[in-house]
Design an enzyme around this catalytic site. Structure first.
Site, PDB file in Angstrom:
ATOM      1  N   GLY A  12       0.836  -1.210   0.000  1.00  0.00           N
ATOM      2  CA  GLY A  12       0.000   0.000   0.000  1.00  0.00           C
ATOM      3  C   GLY A  12       0.863   1.250   0.000  1.00  0.00           C
ATOM      4  O   GLY A  12       1.883   1.291   0.676  1.00  0.00           O
ATOM      5  N   ARG A  73       1.092  -4.989  -5.675  1.00  0.00           N
ATOM      6  CA  ARG A  73       1.281  -6.255  -4.972  1.00  0.00           C
ATOM      7  C   ARG A  73       1.587  -7.258  -6.075  1.00  0.00           C
ATOM      8  O   ARG A  73       0.948  -7.259  -7.129  1.00  0.00           O
ATOM      9  CB  ARG A  73       0.022  -6.605  -4.181  1.00  0.00           C
ATOM     10  CG  ARG A  73      -0.235  -5.519  -3.109  1.00  0.00           C
ATOM     11  CD  ARG A  73      -1.152  -5.948  -2.015  1.00  0.00           C
ATOM     12  NE  ARG A  73      -1.080  -4.999  -0.899  1.00  0.00           N
ATOM     13  CZ  ARG A  73      -1.948  -4.000  -0.696  1.00  0.00           C
ATOM     14  NH1 ARG A  73      -2.950  -3.814  -1.521  1.00  0.00           N
ATOM     15  NH2 ARG A  73      -1.799  -3.205   0.335  1.00  0.00           N
ATOM     16  N   ASP A 104       5.576  -5.173   6.029  1.00  0.00           N
ATOM     17  CA  ASP A 104       6.132  -6.488   6.363  1.00  0.00           C
ATOM     18  C   ASP A 104       6.200  -7.439   5.171  1.00  0.00           C
ATOM     19  O   ASP A 104       7.168  -8.178   5.013  1.00  0.00           O
ATOM     20  CB  ASP A 104       5.286  -7.147   7.471  1.00  0.00           C
ATOM     21  CG  ASP A 104       5.611  -6.581   8.839  1.00  0.00           C
ATOM     22  OD1 ASP A 104       6.661  -5.926   8.974  1.00  0.00           O
ATOM     23  OD2 ASP A 104       4.820  -6.797   9.768  1.00  0.00           O
ATOM     24  N   THR A 126       4.194   2.645   5.595  1.00  0.00           N
ATOM     25  CA  THR A 126       2.773   2.279   5.676  1.00  0.00           C
ATOM     26  C   THR A 126       2.073   3.238   6.623  1.00  0.00           C
ATOM     27  O   THR A 126       2.647   3.619   7.644  1.00  0.00           O
ATOM     28  CB  THR A 126       2.560   0.830   6.174  1.00  0.00           C
ATOM     29  OG1 THR A 126       1.178   0.679   6.552  1.00  0.00           O
ATOM     30  CG2 THR A 126       3.408   0.470   7.378  1.00  0.00           C
ATOM     31  N   ASP A 128      -0.214   2.502   8.524  1.00  0.00           N
ATOM     32  CA  ASP A 128      -0.754   1.770   9.681  1.00  0.00           C
ATOM     33  C   ASP A 128       0.136   1.808  10.930  1.00  0.00           C
ATOM     34  O   ASP A 128      -0.326   1.491  12.017  1.00  0.00           O
ATOM     35  CB  ASP A 128      -0.986   0.296   9.316  1.00  0.00           C
ATOM     36  CG  ASP A 128      -1.867   0.138   8.095  1.00  0.00           C
ATOM     37  OD1 ASP A 128      -2.729   0.995   7.879  1.00  0.00           O
ATOM     38  OD2 ASP A 128      -1.690  -0.850   7.354  1.00  0.00           O
ATOM     39  N   ASP A 130       2.196  -0.336  11.755  1.00  0.00           N
ATOM     40  CA  ASP A 130       2.077  -1.687  12.333  1.00  0.00           C
ATOM     41  C   ASP A 130       3.335  -2.523  12.109  1.00  0.00           C
ATOM     42  O   ASP A 130       3.268  -3.753  12.084  1.00  0.00           O
ATOM     43  CB  ASP A 130       0.844  -2.406  11.756  1.00  0.00           C
ATOM     44  CG  ASP A 130       0.924  -2.575  10.242  1.00  0.00           C
ATOM     45  OD1 ASP A 130       1.815  -1.971   9.608  1.00  0.00           O
ATOM     46  OD2 ASP A 130       0.088  -3.315   9.692  1.00  0.00           O
ATOM     47  N   ARG A 172      -5.400  -1.555   9.020  1.00  0.00           N
ATOM     48  CA  ARG A 172      -5.359  -3.015   8.825  1.00  0.00           C
ATOM     49  C   ARG A 172      -5.745  -3.685  10.135  1.00  0.00           C
ATOM     50  O   ARG A 172      -6.789  -3.358  10.690  1.00  0.00           O
ATOM     51  CB  ARG A 172      -3.976  -3.464   8.338  1.00  0.00           C
ATOM     52  CG  ARG A 172      -4.027  -4.757   7.514  1.00  0.00           C
ATOM     53  CD  ARG A 172      -2.660  -5.115   6.981  1.00  0.00           C
ATOM     54  NE  ARG A 172      -2.226  -4.285   5.894  1.00  0.00           N
ATOM     55  CZ  ARG A 172      -2.362  -4.608   4.607  1.00  0.00           C
ATOM     56  NH1 ARG A 172      -2.927  -5.730   4.266  1.00  0.00           N
ATOM     57  NH2 ARG A 172      -1.926  -3.803   3.671  1.00  0.00           N
TER      58      ARG A 172
HETATM   59  P1  ADP Z   1       3.110  -4.686   2.611  1.00  0.00           P
HETATM   60  O1  ADP Z   1       4.518  -4.613   2.163  1.00  0.00           O
HETATM   61  O2  ADP Z   1       2.462  -3.337   2.713  1.00  0.00           O
HETATM   62  O3  ADP Z   1       2.936  -5.547   3.853  1.00  0.00           O
HETATM   63  P2  ADP Z   1       2.040  -6.864   0.982  1.00  0.00           P
HETATM   64  O4  ADP Z   1       1.867  -7.815   2.108  1.00  0.00           O
HETATM   65  O5  ADP Z   1       0.949  -6.764  -0.026  1.00  0.00           O
HETATM   66  O6  ADP Z   1       2.257  -5.362   1.445  1.00  0.00           O
HETATM   67  O7  ADP Z   1       3.400  -7.264   0.246  1.00  0.00           O
HETATM   68  C1  ADP Z   1       3.870  -6.521  -0.858  1.00  0.00           C
HETATM   69  C2  ADP Z   1       4.546  -7.447  -1.810  1.00  0.00           C
HETATM   70  O8  ADP Z   1       5.676  -8.055  -1.189  1.00  0.00           O
HETATM   71  C3  ADP Z   1       3.718  -8.643  -2.282  1.00  0.00           C
HETATM   72  O9  ADP Z   1       2.859  -8.315  -3.330  1.00  0.00           O
HETATM   73  C4  ADP Z   1       4.792  -9.601  -2.750  1.00  0.00           C
HETATM   74  O10 ADP Z   1       5.296  -9.230  -4.008  1.00  0.00           O
HETATM   75  C5  ADP Z   1       5.870  -9.363  -1.709  1.00  0.00           C
HETATM   76  N1  ADP Z   1       5.724 -10.364  -0.644  1.00  0.00           N
HETATM   77  C6  ADP Z   1       4.813 -10.408   0.331  1.00  0.00           C
HETATM   78  N2  ADP Z   1       4.957 -11.486   1.111  1.00  0.00           N
HETATM   79  C7  ADP Z   1       5.988 -12.179   0.591  1.00  0.00           C
HETATM   80  C8  ADP Z   1       6.640 -13.413   0.922  1.00  0.00           C
HETATM   81  N3  ADP Z   1       6.248 -14.147   1.957  1.00  0.00           N
HETATM   82  N4  ADP Z   1       7.693 -13.803   0.162  1.00  0.00           N
HETATM   83  C9  ADP Z   1       8.090 -13.057  -0.877  1.00  0.00           C
HETATM   84  N5  ADP Z   1       7.516 -11.895  -1.241  1.00  0.00           N
HETATM   85  C10 ADP Z   1       6.483 -11.451  -0.529  1.00  0.00           C
HETATM   86  O1  F6P Z   2      -1.659  -0.917   4.733  1.00  0.00           O
HETATM   87  C1  F6P Z   2      -2.289   0.266   4.363  1.00  0.00           C
HETATM   88  C2  F6P Z   2      -3.755   0.025   4.136  1.00  0.00           C
HETATM   89  O2  F6P Z   2      -4.354   1.240   3.717  1.00  0.00           O
HETATM   90  C3  F6P Z   2      -4.504  -0.548   5.329  1.00  0.00           C
HETATM   91  O3  F6P Z   2      -4.817   0.432   6.279  1.00  0.00           O
HETATM   92  C4  F6P Z   2      -5.692  -1.172   4.660  1.00  0.00           C
HETATM   93  O4  F6P Z   2      -6.156  -2.271   5.414  1.00  0.00           O
HETATM   94  C5  F6P Z   2      -5.135  -1.652   3.343  1.00  0.00           C
HETATM   95  O5  F6P Z   2      -3.945  -0.925   3.109  1.00  0.00           O
HETATM   96  C6  F6P Z   2      -6.056  -1.435   2.176  1.00  0.00           C
HETATM   97  O6  F6P Z   2      -5.478  -2.014   1.064  1.00  0.00           O
HETATM   98  P1  F6P Z   2      -6.011  -1.825  -0.428  1.00  0.00           P
HETATM   99  O7  F6P Z   2      -5.343  -0.611  -0.972  1.00  0.00           O
HETATM  100  O8  F6P Z   2      -5.578  -3.059  -1.125  1.00  0.00           O
HETATM  101  O9  F6P Z   2      -7.491  -1.649  -0.373  1.00  0.00           O
END
Ligand code: ADP
Ligand code: F6P
Length: 320
Positions: A12, A73, A104, A126, A128, A130, A172
């Site tokens: 995000g 993503r 994360d 982020t 959040d 978090d 989140r």
């Molecule tokens: P955020 O970084 O905000 O937590 P996501 O969880 O959507 O957002 O992760 C962002 C991107 O990081 C994912 O679309 C993917 O490409 C990569 N990613 C997430 N989890 C994993 C994982 N366990 N192993 C490898 N790449 C990951």
């Molecule tokens: O992590 C940032 C955030 O805006 C969260 O607060 C929310 O749960 C999520 O992303 C929303 O994601 P999306 O943009 O996929 O709707």
């Protein structure tokens, strides 16, 4: 000596990501490195959607929300094949180090790529807040200020109509935006996952406050709880106070970053390049007691984040 690095934003978006990208690019250029901007997170690394960054490529962005590098993503990057494609693209361009601005999930990806030999540094980006290894994430302050301004507006109309405004804020699974916005807006109640709540008790105290002259109410609900419409309906049924639910939604992710977000993003971006310059990778940057620190990515991912229960209870105690 690292000669070429990349920077990407992932997951995000968050206000202040541009300030971080700018800091990474300008710091690297000032140290004589070449810098590549990778578009749409790991997806761009796989497909080669990559642009060379120069001094002017990051002009006029420090004050803008969103991310000039776009974000995405990328499910393919969760696979071994996807990671190998990304590694091959880094090798092709000679990219030895990578700054990953995200949450994360993005750091898990950065750990995987680090294991393949690309030095990766994660910056917490982020709204959040978090991410466990840091007290602060880029975007948090702007999002809270946006939520606060919007709740202030809702309060005006809530007051005119003697209503209860139930407002769902993002975060989140975490209640950090909710508790801070609740305090800043003088909310009557704050509902987050971290602190047990009881709608009957909330309704009862609302009626007690109403009996003492209070006419309008603001209830902040964290996204992790959800059901804000049902909560508003229950409050109305139990108290006969007219209630309206508002989900603030993605508006909280936009807008010009606040001073704090610009400053923290710049500090973190600079620090990330300093780590890469020393040949250090597989780290996440965090803020601890207002000092920048860095952790092994796996260690950072295994930490747990504290919720400010004290702040939550202060809000409850002074909400007459
Ligand atoms: P955020 O970084 O905000 O937590 P996501 O969880 O959507 O957002 O992760 C962002 C991107 O990081 C994912 O679309 C993917 O490409 C990569 N990613 C997430 N989890 C994993 C994982 N366990 N192993 C490898 N790449 C990951
Ligand atoms: O992590 C940032 C955030 O805006 C969260 O607060 C929310 O749960 C999520 O992303 C929303 O994601 P999306 O943009 O996929 O709707």
């Amino acid at each position: 000596m690292i000669k070429k690095i990349g920077v990407l934003t992932s997951g995000g978006d968050a206000p202040g990501m541009n300030a971080a990208v700018r800091a990474v690019v300008r710091t690297a250029l000032s140290k004589g490195m070449e810098v590549y901007g990778i578009r749409r997170g790991y997806a761009g690394l796989i497909t080669g959607d990559i642009i060379k960054m120069d001094e002017r490529s990051v002009s006029d962005i420090i004050h803008r929300g969103g991310t000039i590098l776009y974000t995405a993503r990328c499910p393919e990057f969760r696979t071994e094949e996807g990671i190998l494609k990304a590694k091959a693209k880094c090798d092709e361009l000679g990219i030895e180090g990578l700054v990953v601005i995200g949450g994360d999930g993005s750091f898990r990806g950065a750990a995987d790529l680090s294991a393949k030999g690309v030095l990766c540094i994660g910056l917490p980006g982020t709204i959040d807040n978090d991410i466990a290894c840091t007290e602060y994430t880029i975007g948090f302050d702007t999002a809270m200020n946006t939520a606060m301004e919007l709740v202030d507006k809702l309060r005006d109309t809530s007051q005119s109509h003697d209503r209860c405004s139930v407002v769902e804020v993002m975060g989140r699974g975490a209640g950090h935006i909710a508790v801070n916005t609740g305090i800043a807006c003088g909310a009557t109640d704050i509902i987050t996952k971290e602190v047990p709540y009881d709608i009957d008790a909330i309704a009862k105290t609302m009626l007690e406050k109403q009996a003492k002259g209070k006419k309008n109410f603001v209830v902040i609900v964290a996204e992790g709880i959800g059901h804000s419409q049902e909560i508003a309906t229950m409050i109305q049924e139990k108290t006969h106070i007219e209630a309206r639910a508002t989900i603030l939604g993605h508006v909280q992710r936009g807008g010009n970053p606040t001073l704090r977000d610009r400053v923290e993003a710049t500090r973190m971006g600079y620090y990330a390049v300093e780590l890469l310059e020393q040949g250090i990778g597989n780290r996440v940057v965090g803020l601890k007691d207002n000092k920048l620190v860095d952790y092994d990515i796996q260690e950072a991912l295994s930490m747990t984040k504290a919720y400010d229960e004290k702040l939550h209870h202060i809000a409850e105690q002074i909400a007459f």
